[in-house]
Write an enzyme that holds these catalytic residues in place. Sequence first.
Site, PDB file in Angstrom:
ATOM      1  N   CYS A   1       0.818  -1.224   0.000  1.00  0.00           N
ATOM      2  CA  CYS A   1       0.000   0.000   0.000  1.00  0.00           C
ATOM      3  C   CYS A   1       0.846   1.267   0.000  1.00  0.00           C
ATOM      4  O   CYS A   1       0.334   2.363  -0.217  1.00  0.00           O
ATOM      5  CB  CYS A   1      -0.942   0.004   1.197  1.00  0.00           C
ATOM      6  SG  CYS A   1      -2.145  -1.315   1.106  1.00  0.00           S
TER       7      CYS A   1
ATOM      8  N   HIS B   1      -3.285   7.322   2.456  1.00  0.00           N
ATOM      9  CA  HIS B   1      -3.740   6.009   1.979  1.00  0.00           C
ATOM     10  C   HIS B   1      -5.141   5.711   2.516  1.00  0.00           C
ATOM     11  O   HIS B   1      -5.395   5.828   3.715  1.00  0.00           O
ATOM     12  CB  HIS B   1      -2.749   4.941   2.446  1.00  0.00           C
ATOM     13  CG  HIS B   1      -3.192   3.549   2.117  1.00  0.00           C
ATOM     14  ND1 HIS B   1      -3.601   3.181   0.850  1.00  0.00           N
ATOM     15  CD2 HIS B   1      -3.298   2.441   2.889  1.00  0.00           C
ATOM     16  CE1 HIS B   1      -3.936   1.906   0.858  1.00  0.00           C
ATOM     17  NE2 HIS B   1      -3.764   1.431   2.084  1.00  0.00           N
TER      18      HIS B   1
ATOM     19  N   ASN C   1     -10.278   0.186  -0.439  1.00  0.00           N
ATOM     20  CA  ASN C   1      -8.809   0.238  -0.405  1.00  0.00           C
ATOM     21  C   ASN C   1      -8.264  -0.356  -1.706  1.00  0.00           C
ATOM     22  O   ASN C   1      -8.367  -1.563  -1.922  1.00  0.00           O
ATOM     23  CB  ASN C   1      -8.322  -0.560   0.818  1.00  0.00           C
ATOM     24  CG  ASN C   1      -6.808  -0.562   0.960  1.00  0.00           C
ATOM     25  OD1 ASN C   1      -6.082  -0.178   0.049  1.00  0.00           O
ATOM     26  ND2 ASN C   1      -6.334  -1.021   2.106  1.00  0.00           N
TER      27      ASN C   1
HETATM   28  O1  UT7 Z   1      -4.008  -1.089   3.409  1.00  0.00           O
HETATM   29  C1  UT7 Z   1      -3.101  -1.879   4.114  1.00  0.00           C
HETATM   30  C2  UT7 Z   1      -3.281  -1.742   5.557  1.00  0.00           C
HETATM   31  N1  UT7 Z   1      -4.544  -2.292   5.996  1.00  0.00           N
HETATM   32  C3  UT7 Z   1      -5.223  -1.653   6.907  1.00  0.00           C
HETATM   33  O2  UT7 Z   1      -4.843  -0.576   7.293  1.00  0.00           O
HETATM   34  C4  UT7 Z   1      -6.445  -2.330   7.490  1.00  0.00           C
HETATM   35  C5  UT7 Z   1      -6.487  -2.088   8.973  1.00  0.00           C
HETATM   36  N2  UT7 Z   1      -7.579  -2.765   9.656  1.00  0.00           N
HETATM   37  C6  UT7 Z   1      -8.887  -2.436   9.548  1.00  0.00           C
HETATM   38  O3  UT7 Z   1      -9.245  -1.602   8.741  1.00  0.00           O
HETATM   39  C7  UT7 Z   1      -9.871  -3.077  10.487  1.00  0.00           C
HETATM   40  O4  UT7 Z   1      -9.164  -3.790  11.468  1.00  0.00           O
HETATM   41  C8  UT7 Z   1     -10.881  -4.031   9.807  1.00  0.00           C
HETATM   42  C9  UT7 Z   1     -11.876  -3.217   8.977  1.00  0.00           C
HETATM   43  C10 UT7 Z   1     -10.166  -5.030   8.938  1.00  0.00           C
HETATM   44  C11 UT7 Z   1     -11.698  -4.772  10.867  1.00  0.00           C
HETATM   45  O5  UT7 Z   1     -12.312  -3.871  11.747  1.00  0.00           O
HETATM   46  P1  UT7 Z   1     -12.187  -4.041  13.319  1.00  0.00           P
HETATM   47  O6  UT7 Z   1     -12.996  -2.990  13.914  1.00  0.00           O
HETATM   48  O7  UT7 Z   1     -10.729  -4.089  13.669  1.00  0.00           O
HETATM   49  O8  UT7 Z   1     -12.904  -5.410  13.558  1.00  0.00           O
HETATM   50  P2  UT7 Z   1     -12.331  -6.735  14.239  1.00  0.00           P
HETATM   51  O9  UT7 Z   1     -11.419  -7.431  13.307  1.00  0.00           O
HETATM   52  O10 UT7 Z   1     -11.853  -6.438  15.618  1.00  0.00           O
HETATM   53  O11 UT7 Z   1     -13.652  -7.557  14.360  1.00  0.00           O
HETATM   54  C12 UT7 Z   1     -14.728  -7.141  15.251  1.00  0.00           C
HETATM   55  C13 UT7 Z   1     -15.901  -8.070  15.031  1.00  0.00           C
HETATM   56  C14 UT7 Z   1     -15.515  -9.544  15.058  1.00  0.00           C
HETATM   57  O12 UT7 Z   1     -16.570 -10.266  15.636  1.00  0.00           O
HETATM   58  P3  UT7 Z   1     -16.488 -10.743  17.169  1.00  0.00           P
HETATM   59  O13 UT7 Z   1     -15.254 -11.606  17.246  1.00  0.00           O
HETATM   60  O14 UT7 Z   1     -16.357  -9.486  17.970  1.00  0.00           O
HETATM   61  O15 UT7 Z   1     -17.745 -11.493  17.364  1.00  0.00           O
HETATM   62  C15 UT7 Z   1     -15.439  -9.899  13.589  1.00  0.00           C
HETATM   63  O16 UT7 Z   1     -15.680 -11.269  13.350  1.00  0.00           O
HETATM   64  O17 UT7 Z   1     -16.468  -7.812  13.739  1.00  0.00           O
HETATM   65  C16 UT7 Z   1     -16.553  -9.044  13.017  1.00  0.00           C
HETATM   66  N3  UT7 Z   1     -16.393  -8.761  11.595  1.00  0.00           N
HETATM   67  C17 UT7 Z   1     -17.426  -8.477  10.813  1.00  0.00           C
HETATM   68  N4  UT7 Z   1     -18.753  -8.376  11.051  1.00  0.00           N
HETATM   69  C18 UT7 Z   1     -19.543  -8.057  10.015  1.00  0.00           C
HETATM   70  C19 UT7 Z   1     -15.241  -8.718  10.884  1.00  0.00           C
HETATM   71  N5  UT7 Z   1     -15.532  -8.409   9.603  1.00  0.00           N
HETATM   72  C20 UT7 Z   1     -16.887  -8.252   9.532  1.00  0.00           C
HETATM   73  C21 UT7 Z   1     -17.768  -7.925   8.495  1.00  0.00           C
HETATM   74  N6  UT7 Z   1     -19.089  -7.843   8.770  1.00  0.00           N
HETATM   75  N7  UT7 Z   1     -17.361  -7.679   7.243  1.00  0.00           N
END
Ligand code: UT7
Length: 331
Positions: free
Chosen positions: A116, A256, A286
């Site tokens: 990225c 980004h 992204n």
């Molecule tokens: O470009 C290169 C660099 N990449 C980045 O900068 C990405 C950085 N990370 C992020 O943008 C975020 O971490 C994500 C968008 C990938 C995820 O968001 P988050 O707020 O960190 O969610 P999480 O991974 O902590 O997940 C929270 C909950 C989980 O459920 P439980 O375990 O709390 O029951 C996930 O299973 O949200 C759930 N979850 C979803 N729910 C509905 C994860 N993805 C989804 C989804 N829809 N698409």
Amino acid sequence: MTTITAAITAVGGYVPEHVLNNAALEQMVDTSDEWITTRTGIKERRILKPTSLGTSFMAIAAARELIQKKGLNPSTIDLVIVSTATPDMPVSSTAAYVATELGATNAFGYDLQGACSGFLYGMSVASAHISSGRYKKVLLIGADTMSSIIDYTDRTTCVIFGDGAGAVLFEPNEEGFGLQDEVLRVDGNGRSFLKIEAGGSMMPASAETVSARKHFLYQEGKSVFKFAVSNMTRAVNQLLEQNNLTKNDIDYVVAHQANKRILDAIAKNLALQHDQMLINIERYGNTTAATLPLLLWDYEDKLKKNQKLLFTAFGGGFTWGATYLTWAYNN
Ligand code: UT7
């Protein structure tokens, strides 16, 4: 001795026609428009169809738009750099194919893999080629077909990424406009957090790697999020300090587009005004190496000569940094 600065003198872009919106994703995985919108800020992304067109298709389209807008003769281009994590093929240079298709008959070219941060690193390289006095026209393209490496059964990644390409031309500038300074970093400890496990030299493709779905992008989102916010904030602060600038001197931050919450956190850390941050993540998601040039493409009309722009990015590797550039033209 006068230093030659390298300025961006033209911008082009391309996004595929096919729109994948949150409602369509709700039909594919267990997610909701509400979750995607509040957790990422993304409403829709573009998908290249058919995938077999390859990243070069979008890179060529973005560059052709630039060439046409600028009235540029492609045979005057010295160098074509394609920043991408999704080249058409391993080994064979995507940039070589792009240059040939554009009619850049006097150019050389190569791919730059900085995930990225690929476009940000490409700005440094393109500018150095110009500042050395050796080349006069460097075409830098950021392009990625993320849909070719996304598992559309994995809700944690498929809602985030999209496809697109953006192109800029770097040329020498006699008024001192263009790239002024940069802070670029890597941390190889980051590679376990954001990767495709198979398909490289460590784990070549096999029937087992395919059935174990190891050719798709994996990321530990929460950790990447934290590293992204802290490292981009630190890089921008360092760059401001070493150029005796305050955040009030900056016209736009070109960051980004990984997650709207990351952008909000950086804006808060730097105490930026809302309109200092360029944002288009809601429409493209992204697009990896394409996010920065696609911001320039979308906001080109707003950019005015002598404005101060700070670019920042963070990605797999880890790779990250910040670049300070003054804008060289009015559209
Ligand atoms: O470009 C290169 C660099 N990449 C980045 O900068 C990405 C950085 N990370 C992020 O943008 C975020 O971490 C994500 C968008 C990938 C995820 O968001 P988050 O707020 O960190 O969610 P999480 O991974 O902590 O997940 C929270 C909950 C989980 O459920 P439980 O375990 O709390 O029951 C996930 O299973 O949200 C759930 N979850 C979803 N729910 C509905 C994860 N993805 C989804 C989804 N829809 N698409």
